[in-house]
Scaffold this motif. Structure first.
Motif, PDB file in Angstrom:
ATOM      1  N   LEU A 437       0.778  -1.230   0.000  1.00 46.69           N
ATOM      2  CA  LEU A 437       0.000   0.000   0.000  1.00 46.69           C
ATOM      3  C   LEU A 437       0.816   1.290   0.000  1.00 46.69           C
ATOM      4  CD1 LEU A 437      -2.967  -0.914   2.355  1.00 46.69           C
ATOM      5  CD2 LEU A 437      -2.848  -0.989  -0.128  1.00 46.69           C
ATOM      6  N   PRO A 438       1.980   1.360   0.667  1.00 48.57           N
ATOM      7  CA  PRO A 438       2.702   2.641   0.681  1.00 48.57           C
ATOM      8  C   PRO A 438       2.969   3.214  -0.701  1.00 48.57           C
ATOM      9  CG  PRO A 438       3.668   1.148   2.283  1.00 48.57           C
ATOM     10  CD  PRO A 438       2.664   0.357   1.509  1.00 48.57           C
ATOM     11  N   GLY A 439       3.139   2.372  -1.689  1.00 48.02           N
ATOM     12  CA  GLY A 439       3.395   2.866  -3.034  1.00 48.02           C
ATOM     13  C   GLY A 439       2.198   3.566  -3.660  1.00 48.02           C
ATOM     14  N   LEU A 440       0.996   3.387  -3.097  1.00 47.62           N
ATOM     15  CA  LEU A 440      -0.194   4.032  -3.645  1.00 47.62           C
ATOM     16  C   LEU A 440      -0.364   5.460  -3.149  1.00 47.62           C
ATOM     17  CD1 LEU A 440      -2.804   1.120  -3.346  1.00 47.62           C
ATOM     18  CD2 LEU A 440      -1.411   1.743  -5.319  1.00 47.62           C
ATOM     19  N   ILE A 441       0.318   5.831  -2.083  1.00 50.90           N
ATOM     20  CA  ILE A 441       0.201   7.172  -1.512  1.00 50.90           C
ATOM     21  C   ILE A 441       1.399   7.996  -1.966  1.00 50.90           C
ATOM     22  CG2 ILE A 441      -0.023   8.516   0.603  1.00 50.90           C
ATOM     23  CD1 ILE A 441      -1.116   6.031   1.965  1.00 50.90           C
ATOM     24  N   ASP A 442       1.162   8.949  -2.835  1.00 53.38           N
ATOM     25  CA  ASP A 442       2.230   9.771  -3.419  1.00 53.38           C
ATOM     26  C   ASP A 442       2.079  11.207  -2.935  1.00 53.38           C
ATOM     27  OD1 ASP A 442       4.209  10.904  -4.920  1.00 53.38           O
ATOM     28  OD2 ASP A 442       3.707   9.839  -6.762  1.00 53.38           O
ATOM     29  N   ILE A 443       2.660  11.499  -1.772  1.00 53.78           N
ATOM     30  CA  ILE A 443       2.546  12.840  -1.188  1.00 53.78           C
ATOM     31  C   ILE A 443       3.277  13.869  -2.036  1.00 53.78           C
ATOM     32  CG2 ILE A 443       3.098  14.232   0.851  1.00 53.78           C
ATOM     33  CD1 ILE A 443       2.750  11.734   2.539  1.00 53.78           C
ATOM     34  N   ASN A 444       4.448  13.507  -2.561  1.00 57.08           N
ATOM     35  CA  ASN A 444       5.221  14.449  -3.380  1.00 57.08           C
ATOM     36  C   ASN A 444       4.445  14.872  -4.623  1.00 57.08           C
ATOM     37  OD1 ASN A 444       7.441  14.420  -1.647  1.00 57.08           O
ATOM     38  ND2 ASN A 444       8.340  12.643  -2.665  1.00 57.08           N
ATOM     39  N   GLU A 445       3.738  13.922  -5.229  1.00 59.79           N
ATOM     40  CA  GLU A 445       2.957  14.251  -6.421  1.00 59.79           C
ATOM     41  C   GLU A 445       1.786  15.166  -6.065  1.00 59.79           C
ATOM     42  OE1 GLU A 445       2.062  14.452 -10.388  1.00 59.79           O
ATOM     43  OE2 GLU A 445       3.858  13.700  -9.359  1.00 59.79           O
ATOM     44  N   ALA A 446       1.177  14.932  -4.886  1.00 63.08           N
ATOM     45  CA  ALA A 446       0.089  15.806  -4.440  1.00 63.08           C
ATOM     46  C   ALA A 446       0.600  17.233  -4.227  1.00 63.08           C
ATOM     47  CB  ALA A 446      -0.523  15.262  -3.157  1.00 63.08           C
ATOM     48  N   ILE A 447       1.791  17.372  -3.644  1.00 63.29           N
ATOM     49  CA  ILE A 447       2.389  18.704  -3.448  1.00 63.29           C
ATOM     50  C   ILE A 447       2.676  19.359  -4.795  1.00 63.29           C
ATOM     51  CG2 ILE A 447       4.417  19.927  -2.555  1.00 63.29           C
ATOM     52  CD1 ILE A 447       4.551  17.808  -0.336  1.00 63.29           C
ATOM     53  N   ASN A 448       3.173  18.572  -5.728  1.00 61.41           N
ATOM     54  CA  ASN A 448       3.466  19.105  -7.063  1.00 61.41           C
ATOM     55  C   ASN A 448       2.185  19.559  -7.767  1.00 61.41           C
ATOM     56  OD1 ASN A 448       5.268  19.527  -9.394  1.00 61.41           O
ATOM     57  ND2 ASN A 448       4.105  17.858 -10.304  1.00 61.41           N
ATOM     58  N   ILE A 449       1.101  18.791  -7.611  1.00 59.92           N
ATOM     59  CA  ILE A 449      -0.185  19.175  -8.195  1.00 59.92           C
ATOM     60  C   ILE A 449      -0.665  20.486  -7.604  1.00 59.92           C
ATOM     61  CG2 ILE A 449      -2.636  18.539  -8.318  1.00 59.92           C
ATOM     62  CD1 ILE A 449      -1.705  15.609  -8.473  1.00 59.92           C
ATOM     63  N   TYR A 450      -0.474  20.672  -6.295  1.00 62.27           N
ATOM     64  CA  TYR A 450      -0.883  21.917  -5.632  1.00 62.27           C
ATOM     65  C   TYR A 450      -0.119  23.114  -6.192  1.00 62.27           C
ATOM     66  CZ  TYR A 450      -1.533  25.429  -2.000  1.00 62.27           C
ATOM     67  OH  TYR A 450      -1.812  26.595  -1.337  1.00 62.27           O
TER      68      TYR A 450
END
Length: 601
Positions: A437-450
């Protein structure tokens, strides 16, 4: 001297001919504009889409194409339907060696994950293994990606269980539940095939990248919380998927002692082992096989422990009629879109690394046919798995033959070891799912989208919170609604820029973005950043232009005592204009002309 009148006359005749040619040219242009041919009918376009899907473009000249025999046309059709006929002719033994090793490595990861994901979908373990046999074989014949690994995935498995539990309780009637899952798989395959045949791939794009990031993160947390049932050995657990209901069920079970500490110890022990193996594999690329084989080792060891210690003491019908047909079709459509989105994203990611193009519509057709075949052979919805595809790529796969090797290996395992699946602890399956499951949570990509797009980030958060606190359906609905709202907002309120010339260049830029841009005195340059000028945004564009003209006029009169002489409207991005847009342009022209301002486009 006598020749001069003749020369003068020939010049006049030449000018007259030029005028006549210009008149003829203008007449021709007017005729083509006013009496343009009718566009191709919808049936012509549909036939063309099907022809492109099954008949690859031929490099032969038109005359040679006319002379093609029926046999060549049939072979062209087969090559379009089965890409393996194209690359299979040049397949070499050196490639098979790489594909064999990659397929065996892939099977070692696929077997335990397939069992775990079947449990997540509320199905018996063997159905997860079936899903890792038939669909990969069909995809190997029809798919165009060389690296993608086909089989069950966590998100689609959770999606099925979450939606199907509202139709049929798997605990009350597992046979009826299983039949409905196969029916959903059939509908998912039909929808995927239709999307591909009629070039409807744009429908998948409504689930934007940002929405998928948020959905995957929310789904990962929900899946992880649901694994607490297996990890703790909880016997009384909620069928709901939202985080509040799941945590409430866990705390209630812990309070009433409806759990088994030994189950928890066994599960956590192997979870730690899996996470350590993954850490070692990431730190040392040569040991990529360790995290791939760790889940299989966990299943084998835990099953032997339960079998030797006797610790366990402490299919195939589609329902195309009946009251649940509409619900299964709806769930099939949702599953088809989510599965396609994940598979095409995975396939294109690895195709770009290898430097080749992936045809999304052909992928849809291939996955549609493989899921239709799967629904008839006790499989549930299959798609491309990112984790297994990464393992397949790292193991050095060259073609989809690695999927064939994996499927054959899983089939042999089914024949030889199915009876031992009874002794596989649920806690180990929960540990395997949790480790992925950890591979499904992409915090860096969410920050980049923001950072890139705030509305995209809103879709990401909407999907995440919807899945986490409500349900899978609410999360998807929130993501699609926000994505549609973004499209409508961009259409109704397009970007309109006041342009200025950048210093020491002939380039013009937005004054709000480039404060150093220089305005041309007496001339107002406006750029419309929209492909559409229609009823939805015409009034907004008119009001914005008139407001800028008024503000600029007042500013000029106060500072230089001059007035605006011309307004230049840059519509180079414009692709389509309707009658409302034309009327607004005419109105702008008349209103500005009445004030002595020239309008240029």
């Amino acid at each position: 001297m006598g020749s001069l009148p003749t020369e003068s006359l020939s010049v006049e005749e030449h000018q007259q001919q030029q005028v006549e040619m210009d008149d003829t040219s203008r007449t021709e242009r007017a005729r083509w504009l006013l009496n343009s041919p009718d566009p191709p009918s919808i049936w012509h376009e549909l036939a063309g889409s099907i022809r492109e899907a099954f008949f690859p473009r031929n490099k032969l000249s038109s005359s040679s194409r006319v002379k093609q025999t029926w046999r060549r046309s049939a072979f062209s059709f087969l090559r379009g339907l089965f890409p393996i006929l194209n690359w299979g002719r040049n397949y070499k033994a050196s490639k098979f060696k790489s594909d064999l090793m990659a397929g065996l490595t892939l099977a070692s990861l696929s077997i335990p994950q397939s069992i775990g994901y079947a449990n997540l979908a509320k199905l018996d373990p063997q159905y997860g293994l079936y899903t890792s046999v038939i669909p990969p074989l069909i995809y190997a014949l029809m798919g165009s990606s060389r690296e993608i690994a086909i089989g069950p995935v966590a998100v689609v498995s959770m999606l099925l269980s979450a939606l199907m539990q509202n139709v049929q309780d798997p605990a009350a009637d597992p046979v009826a539940y299983r039949k409905l899952v196969f029916t959903v798989t059939f509908f998912a395959g039909v929808f995927q095939s239709v999307f591909g045949l009629f070039r409807l791939g744009f429908l998948v794009d409504f689930l934007s990248h940002a929405a998928i990031v948020g959905f995957m993160a929310g789904a990962a947390i929900v899946i992880g919380l649901q694994q607490l049932k297996g990890l703790l050995g909880i016997s009384h657990f909620t069928n709901k998927t939202d985080v509040v209901s799941v945590l409430g069920s866990v705390f209630s079970s812990l309070h009433h002692s409806y759990w088994y500490p030994l189950n928890f110890v066994l599960g956590c022990s192997f979870l730690i082992f899996l996470l350590i193996a993954r850490f070692i594999g990431r730190r040392n690329k040569k040991l990529f096989w360790l995290p791939a084989i760790a889940p299989l080792l966990s299943v084998i060891l835990s099953t032997l422990i339960v079998y030797l210690t006797k610790a366990d003491n402490s299919a195939h019908q589609l329902q195309l009629t009946g009251p649940h047909l509409g619900q299964t079709a709806k769930i099939g459509l949702i599953s088809a879109v989510v599965a396609l989105t994940e598979a095409i994203a995975v396939g294109r990611s690895f195709a770009s690394i290898k430097g080749y193009h992936l045809d999304g519509n052909k992928e849809m057709v291939a996955m549609g046919f493989m899921n239709i075949a799967g629904s008839l052979t006790s499989c549930y919805v299959a798609t491309g798995s990112f984790s297994r595809t990464a393992v397949n790529f790292s193991a050095g796969c060259q073609t989809v033959v690695s999927n064939i090797v994996m499927a054959i290996t899983v089939l042999l395992s089914l024949e030889l070891f199915t009876s031992l699946l009874y002794y596989t602890p649920i806690a180990i399956l929960a540990s395997i799912i949790l480790s992925a499951l950890p591979g499904l949570i992409d915090i860096n990509e969410a920050i980049n989208i923001y950072k890139v797009d705030k509305l995209d980030f809103l879709a990401c958060i909407g999907a995440f919170l919807g899945v986490l606190f409500a349900s899978v359906e609410i999360g998807l609905l929130a993501a699609v609604t926000i994505s549609f709202a973004k499209i409508l907002l961009n259409a109704v309120r397009p970007g309109i820029e006041l342009q200025g010339r950048l210093p020491r260049t002939d380039t013009y830029g937005d004054i709000s973005q480039f404060p150093m841009a220089i305005k041309t005195p007496g001339i107002l340059t406006i750029r419309i950043n929209s492909a559409l000028f229609c009823f939805a945004n015409a009034n907004f564009i008119r009001e914005r232009i008139m407001r800028w003209v008024t503000e600029e006029q007042d500013e000029l009169e106060e500072t230089t005592k001059r007035t605006i002489q011309a307004v230049i409207i840059d519509m180079s991005n414009l692709m389509n204009i309707d009658t409302s847009g034309i009327l607004v342009l005419e109105e702008l022209h008349k209103k500005l002309a009445s004030n002595g301002i020239e309008v240029k486009q």
